[in-house]
Scaffold this active site. Structure first.
Site, PDB file in Angstrom:
ATOM      1  CB  SER A  24      -0.736   0.081   1.310  1.00 29.54           C
ATOM      2  OG  SER A  24      -1.916   0.998   1.078  1.00 29.54           O
ATOM      3  CG  ASN A  25      -0.518   4.329  -1.169  1.00 27.39           C
ATOM      4  OD1 ASN A  25      -1.155   5.255  -0.777  1.00 27.39           O
ATOM      5  ND2 ASN A  25      -0.840   3.919  -2.469  1.00 27.39           N
ATOM      6  NE  ARG A  26       5.588   7.038   4.224  1.00 24.66           N
ATOM      7  CZ  ARG A  26       5.833   6.540   5.166  1.00 24.66           C
ATOM      8  NH1 ARG A  26       5.147   6.472   6.500  1.00 24.66           N
ATOM      9  NH2 ARG A  26       7.060   5.855   5.441  1.00 24.66           N
ATOM     10  CB  SER A  27      -3.067   7.895  -0.095  1.00 29.32           C
ATOM     11  OG  SER A  27      -4.073   8.600   0.006  1.00 29.32           O
ATOM     12  CB  ALA A  90      -2.139   7.294  -3.348  1.00 28.87           C
TER      13      ALA A  90
END
Ligand code: CTP
Length: 222
Positions: A24-27, A90
């Protein structure tokens, strides 16, 4: 005239590897949720297709929860037709090629040879729908680690061409923008570029919503 329908994606996507791990990512979803709220406040009918976030649904917004990019793609297509599509999410570009039903054991060679599969590009897909099905206005966000505004504008133009969209809202995410409360954005279209100076995400959303609603008004008159 009926309220314009706007489909908006927000938040991260998560791409499972096994029952406990994912890519995943930091959004945080904050910018997308603020924009969904601001558009609704200006009279739009907003369908918000959201990845997993810890945020309240803005009043009046229709929210559809998804986890993966493939689910997000399907939910956006199911929500069509729309007057505008705005991709704020994102979206993870890649997912583990295989989703294991059992937790992968760390002693397995599987980790070193993890294979990835490409996710659908939701913005590009929507921008390339045939006339009639394509929303009149297709807008993307560009998260770049580029602080120089001239270079950021060049990247935005390249991304707009590559994705086939009508506008790119570009921001430099190198310093605390992802997950933070503030943002600075460049609004880039084929015709012009304007800057929204450093402000909190709700103030940025209010300005962006004004721009989007004005553009939609023009599109819907012709
Ligand atoms: N986007 C999308 N589907 C994807 C990847 C991105 O809809 N699979 C959308 C995002 O919601 C955003 C825009 O495309 O509106 C730009 O995303 P970004 O991550 O900046 O661009 P990439 O296509 O990943 O290009 P790169 O990372 O190489 O700059």
């Amino acid at each position: 005239m009926s309220a314009p329908h706007i489909i908006l994606t927000a938040g991260p996507t998560i791409e499972p590897l096994d029952p406990v791990r994912f890519l995943s990512n930091r959004s945080s979803g904050k910018q997308g949720y603020a924009l969904a709220g601001a558009l609704t406040a200006r009279g739009a009918r907003v369908t918000l297709v959201s990845g997993p976030v810890h945020l309240e649904t803005p009043p009046g917004v229709i929210r559809i929860d998804v986890e993966t990019a493939c689910e997000m793609m399907a939910a956006v297509e199911a929500a069509l037709p729309a007057d505008a599509f705005i991709g704020v999410a994102a979206v993870a570009d890649w997912r583990p090629a295989e989703r294991h039903a059992q937790k992968l054991k760390t002693d397995k060679a599987g980790f070193a040879n993890l294979k990835l599969a490409e996710n659908p590009d939701i913005l590009r897909t929507i921008a390339h729908l045939p006339p009639g099905r394509r929303p009149a206005l297709v807008i993307g966000f560009a998260a770049e680690t580029e602080a120089d505004p001239v270079a950021l504008e060049t990247l935005a133009h390249q991304k707009m061409r590559r994705k086939g969209c009508d506008m790119i809202i570009a921001n430099d995410v190198s310093e605390g923008v992802m997950g933070g409360d503030n943002n600075t954005v460049l609004v880039v279209s084929k015709e012009e570029t304007s800057k929204i100076p450093h402000a909190d995400k709700s103030a940025i959303a209010a300005q962006l919503a004004g721009t989007v609603m004005a553009l939609l008004g023009n599109h819907r008159k012709v």
